[in-house]
Design a protein around this motif. Structure first.
Motif: not given
Length: 326
Positions: A195, A231-232, A226-227, A191, A229, A30-31
């Protein structure tokens, strides 16, 4: 029977292992966007001495500036209704993203301590070349208050909104729980929760008194950064600053508040269970001449739960004699 039991146990163990792993993989998939590709066109980036900061500005360019600082897991767009209300009153509303949240540049040194975040805020004020009233919500109130205490001459006033400042927390010898010490475990926990888009509404509902405020539209807005790269990973590196008391900060000490001479106001939701109203009353008793506006029926995020009442209270404070943004 024993064979069936062993088979069942193996299945449960497999699910317990695979499920978190699947969420980590989902987060990685997702990221997948570079920050520059997803920055909202409604805002802009400003270069500071401590990295690029994303801003959303509303109102006349020559209006009295009001700088809006968000709380945990939010970004500048959460202030949208307040920014419009301020603009209608002639103020220049400037909402910004505090790293690692939103679209601002994330810290290359991964230092998200309260003192360093305060320095980032001061670097932003320097880059903007203005002396704003600083309005800060929840966890964002910690760095904001720290910045005010370190350089009060840089601001025209401070408005704390349900502030999570951790008064007295520097006396605690806290450590991260063992499961959260390894970075990879923090990534796994985040995760699954913060996120994870499936959890946004559920988590938001835990923070607000008016559950209807946690709409799908608000959840979608909060998920937007949150898209980007990593982010988590960025939030996993930030998490200790949320869970551990800031030992070097002035803003956890009662005597620092007693020395505040800057015009200060507190706006609080009466039904706040995250930072209860008693904390506001304690801060009011410490800060000389501090105003306190209590919003009935609102919880920890009053500008989302009761925007009209909140905006009226904020504008009332800004128009009072002691607050003169310039």
């Amino acid at each position: 029977m024993k064979r069936l039991f062993r088979l069942f146990f193996l299945l449960v163990l497999t699910c317990a292992t695979v499920a978190p792993l699947s969420f980590r993989i989902a987060a990685s998939l997702r990221e997948n966007q570079p920050r520059e590709a997803v920055i909202p066109p409604e805002g802009r980036l400003i270069k500071t001495a401590l990295g690029e900061i994303y801003l959303e500005e509303t109102g006349p360019a020559n209006g009295p500036p009001v700088l809006l600082a968000h709380g945990t897991a939010a970004w500048s767009r959460l202030w949208n209704a307040t920014s419009r209300a301020l603009a209608n009153e002639g103020f220049r509303a400037i909402a910004f993203d505090m790293p690692p949240f939103g679209f601002s540049e994330r810290a290359t040194d991964t230092d998200y301590s309260r003192v360093t975040q305060a320095k980032r805020l001061l670097a932003l004020v320097d880059a903007l070349e203005m002396k704003p009233v600083l309005v800060a919500h929840s966890f964002g109130a910690g760095p904001a208050t720290e910045a005010v205490m370190r350089r009060p001459e840089a601001f025209a006033g401070l408005v704390m909104v349900d502030g999570a400042v951790g008064l007295g927390s520097h006396n605690l010898n806290a450590e991260l729980p063992p499961p959260l010490r390894p970075l990879w475990l923090r990534k796994t926990v985040l995760s699954l929760t913060a996120t994870n888009p499936l959890m946004t509404t559920t988590l938001l509902r835990q923070l607000v008194h008016r559950k209807e405020a946690a709409t799908p539209e608000v959840a979608k807005m909060l998920q937007r950064p949150g898209l980007i790269k990593g982010s988590t990973d960025a939030l996993a590196r930030w998490l200790p600053s949320l869970l551990l008391p800031p030992q070097e900060a002035f803003s956890t000490r009662a005597n620092s508040y007693q020395k505040l001479t800057l015009p200060t106001a507190l706006i609080w939701g009466q039904e706040d269970t995250i930072t209860p109203i008693e904390q506001a009353k304690t801060l009011q008793s410490l800060i000389p001449n501090a105003q306190l506006e209590v919003l009935q029926g609102a919880g920890h995020i009053p500008h989302l739960e009761a925007p009209e009442a909140f905006n009226q209270a904020l504008i009332k404070v800004l128009n009072s004699g002691s607050f003169v943004p310039n």
